[in-house]
Write an enzyme that holds these catalytic residues in place. Structure first.
Site: not given
Length: 838
Positions: A259-261, A294-295, A298
């Site tokens: 994934a990407m925040e 988690h994201e 961030h």
């Protein structure tokens, strides 16, 4: 960037992108406002794979063309201004780019709907790929505000970090989508995407939304609800409101990472966001929640406060890793996710960190710190484990207060490690800087050796490595040692010290029967009990269950590492496992079975027979405890364990379990769904005992699956065949048909499959050129899976191959060196095992 930071900095970007999805290219128009603190005659921006058509500078209400030149090697666009300027400088750039297939920059992804394949285009900019979409100062410390506009087909939807401000119809069936201006942020957090997205809004918190492709609307509801909870947890814990007006969760079919925040527009692999009740097992459900949390963490650690240099990336990733488990535990304490943290984060991190080829959490270097198979376990998992250790030292309230102060002081700005340490010292009054510096800035971790001498324990510390070194490392750590002391009556008490010298003595009371160092495994270090009487007593407490299950897990984990590093004989480790024969808890069972599987893959001849016999005995006992069928409301650990044990039962031919799984597999083939918590294990057993029809059925199921979880289950099963011909068919299918994003899944499974191990090195050599062309992180995962075990039969030629590869293709050097060292460790262990069981 080559120019001094104080000289010129971008303050505002206006980016207009006009993508042509059919041609897979785009036109870009960029307007940038810089601020120069002194006269400058030249401006440098990062640019990669972009064709620059025109650069202009605004002077006296006119746009004046600028001379420009590209430096492709350094990814720099250099512009000469008409004259030296200071203060505000306005630049306009027209350019052209390709929508690539590299899962980096502005790239294409494929979505299948019925018989049609639709193309979407999305961005992935971390760490330094925004420069593939527009010229920019592509470094986290160069923060700016962004206005994004997309000119797209009217039947498509657009998503970016901020809500849509307005849309206008344009000529040629197009529409212009203009987004609200972002807050000050780094380039790597920018996002825009184009596709047939559907939008869903959470009913209880309308800031939380999803942007998914058609057919995924119901599957995203679970993740949407948990995102709302995670957002609430973070706002409450950090005492800073989420600063954007919306938070989108976006499922992307082709995605290299998990994934990407991106601020306000988080992207995910489909299987890490979408919940499919028919095919999502409890461990996958936990993983969905953990990745979402988690994201969202961030959005504060990384987005609101950004590392001032990539070497401080741990300030993002270590915190997101650690707090993700806190968030999940807050809403699902019955899941016992801290057990999972130890198994999936701490254990792999400390194993990775035991290599000589390791690095510090705060990675030294220049403008690039690449997240790869070698560095991720350190930055994410070791860093998260160290945060767990330091919170235990400073205290929960002080830890929370320090983080609140840190985030408040550096909001919308950048920070380094010392800023965090200052905040923790101020809040706790403890020497956090000294302690954290020892753990963050030096590589490796300590081995604490303990020997009882009358009424005291002598503790010594040295750096732990699996392989011997020519000269001892001159390293010590300030270790927060927690010790649980047990007396003759069974009562216990805790003793805590900071151990930072090469050796120290700890005084004991006369009634001490046993002591357990690193109680509840909160510390990131190994322990070697050099007092056999204490180790025997800990074994007895393991057998009768008086030692807590986390301590039982940690004891076995350390003993296995000591055997692999040849500090204790392998026979001593296997003998100690007798204390685990009646083990009932999932965490210690999972740990010992994983290590026995490792040994079975590495050893040969008589040693392998001995290991296999031990594994079969422990496996049978564990299966008798967990059973073959899930029970309503059973602990998650039990469900996770059963799925693991099914596969191992096939390898050891545990007939009752294999037969039960085969019955379930026949039901699957007949069109009947089975409980998701045994689905993966049943499919693995079915493949291992299957034939050509099984292979065809798996391929058909995978190609018609409606969820990524189901496709991944099929891919794992594809790596479990025992028939040599089917293994070769599967390897061919992987190269020809499996999407790039998922190629490593069946390959990693084959590298753990004794029947397939012998096929893998030759296959790799024959397909090396093709494999090197895929996304670097996927290629590195393949190397890391194959080399350490599949290269054992020809270790010298494998090493020679990669030594030559390092000279020709140094990009994958971290993964290659890590994998070759693991190969050396396994090769030495094989020789030692052969000598032990001769």
């Amino acid at each position: 960037m080559p120019q001094p930071e104080h000289a010129v900095q971008a303050q505002y970007y206006q980016v207009t992108i006009s993508p042509d999805i059919a041609r897979l290219d785009f036109a870009g128009n960029l307007y940038v406002v810089f601020q120069a603190g002194e006269p400058v005659s030249r401006i440098r921006l990062n640019s990669l794979d972009l064709a620059i058509r025109q650069c202009e500078c605004r002077m006296a209400e006119k746009w004046i063309p600028c001379r420009f030149a590209m430096d492709p090697e350094n990814e720099i666009l250099e512009m000469d201004l008409p004259s030296a300027l200071e203060g505000p400088i306005e630049i306009r750039i027209d350019y052209y780019g390709r929508i690539n297939q590299q899962m980096a920059g502005f790239y294409r992804s494929a979505h299948r709907r019925g018989e049609q394949t639709e193309i979407i285009a999305v961005t992935q900019f971390q760490e330094s790929d925004a420069r593939r979409a527009f010229p920019c100062m592509d470094h986290p410390r160069f923060k700016a505000r962004f206005d994004i506009s997309l000119l797209i087909d009217r039947d498509m939807a657009a998503v970016s970090n901020m809500p849509i401000s307005f849309e206008t119809h344009e000529n040629g069936g197009k529409k212009r989508v203009v987004f609200e201006k972002t807050p000050v942020m780094s380039t790597y957090l920018l996002f825009f995407g184009v596709g047939p997205f559907c939008r869903i809004t959470d009913e209880l918190d309308r800031r939380v939304r999803a942007a998914v492709l058609p057919g995924m609307e119901s599957a995203v509801q679970y993740g949407l609800a948990f995102a709302r909870k995670a957002l609430n947890y973070c706002e409450t814990y950090y005492r800073i409101a989420y600063p954007l007006p919306k938070l989108d969760l976006i499922a992307v079919p082709d995605f290299a990472f998990g994934a990407m925040e991106n601020w306000g527009a988080i992207t995910f692999r489909e299987n890490l966001l979408l919940y499919d009740p028919q095919h999502t097992a409890v461990d996958e459900e936990e993983r969905i929640c953990e990745v979402i949390a988690h994201e969202i963490v961030h959005q504060w650690f990384g987005n609101l406060v950004t590392p001032e240099d990539w070497k401080f990336l741990w300030l993002n990733e270590s915190f997101a890793t650690y707090f993700a488990y806190r968030v999940v535990d807050a809403y699902h304490p019955d899941w016992k996710v801290w057990d999972e943290f130890l198994e999936s984060q701490t254990a792999p991190a400390i194993a990775r960190d035991g290599l000589s080829e390791t690095t510090s959490i705060e990675i030294p270097g220049g403008s690039h710190v690449v997240i790869n198979s070698a560095t991720a376990p350190i930055i994410y998992s070791k860093g998260g484990s160290i945060l767990r250790q330091i919170e235990g030292y400073v205290g929960g309230e002080e830890f929370q207060g320090a983080l609140q102060n840190f985030l408040s002081a550096h909001s919308y700005g950048c920070a380094g490690s010392t800023d965090l340490w200052d905040s923790m010292e101020s809040e706790s009054g403890l020497p956090v800087r000294h302690i954290m510096k020892g753990w963050i800035t030096q590589p490796g971790h300590p081995l604490v050796c303990a020997e009882r001498r009358g009424q005291s324990i002598l503790l010594t510390q040295q750096r732990f490595t699996y392989l011997p070194v020519s000269a001892p490392y001159d390293q010590t750590w300030p270790i927060p040692v927690s010790m649980r002391i047990y007396d003759e009556n069974g009562a216990s008490r805790e003793k805590n010290i900071i151990f930072e010298s090469p050796e120290t003595e700890v005084k004991l009371d006369p009634d001490v029967r046993a002591y357990k160092i690193n109680a509840m495994h909160t510390g990131f270090y190994r322990v070697w009990y050099q007092d056999p009487h204490n180790l025997e007593r800990l074994g007895e407490m393991t057998a009768d269950g008086t030692l807590p299950e986390i301590d039982r897990w940690g004891l076995e984990n350390d003993l296995f590492a000591l055997a692999v590093s040849n500090r204790i004989p392998l026979t001593a480790y296997l003998d100690f496992l007798r204390y685990f024969e009646t083990e009932a808890a999932a965490l210690p069972i999972s740990g010992k079975m994983g290590h026995l599987h490792d040994l079975m893959l590495i050893t040969e001849s008589r040693a392998r027979k001995t290991v296999s016999a031990a594994a079969a005995m422990h496996l049978t006992a564990a299966l008798n405890r967990v059973g073959h069928e899930p029970e309503a409301g059973e602990p998650h650990g039990k469900s996770r364990l059963r799925n693991l044990l099914f596969w191992q039962a096939a390898l050891h031919n545990i007939k009752g379990t294999v037969e039960a799984a085969q019955v379930r597999f026949e039901q699957l083939q007949g069109g009947r769904e089975i409980p998701p918590d045994i689905l993966r294990g049943v499919m693995q057993v079915g493949a291992h005992t299957g034939d050509e029809k099984t292979f065809s059925w798996l391929v058909e199921r995978m190609e018609t699956a409606k969820s990524e979880q189901d496709r991944i289950n099929c891919l794992r099963a594809l790596g479990c065949f025992s028939d040599p011909g089917l293994i070769q068919q599967a390897l061919s299918y992987i190269m020809e048909k499996v999407p790039e994003r998922n190629k490593f899944i069946p390959i990693a499974q084959m590298a753990r499959n004794p029947a397939a191990v012998g096929h893998m090195w030759g296959w790799y050599v024959n397909h090396a050129d093709a494999l090197k062309s895929i996304h670097p992180i996927i290629y590195e995962r393949i190397i890391a899976a194959i080399v350490p075990v599949c290269g054992l039969e020809q270790a010298e030629s494998v090493t020679a191959w990669f030594e030559a590869e390092l000279r020709q293709n140094p990009q994958a050097k971290d993964a290659i060196r890590m994998s070759l060292e693991k190969l050396d460790i396994n090769h030495r262990l094989r020789r030692q095992a052969a000598a032990s069981f001769a």
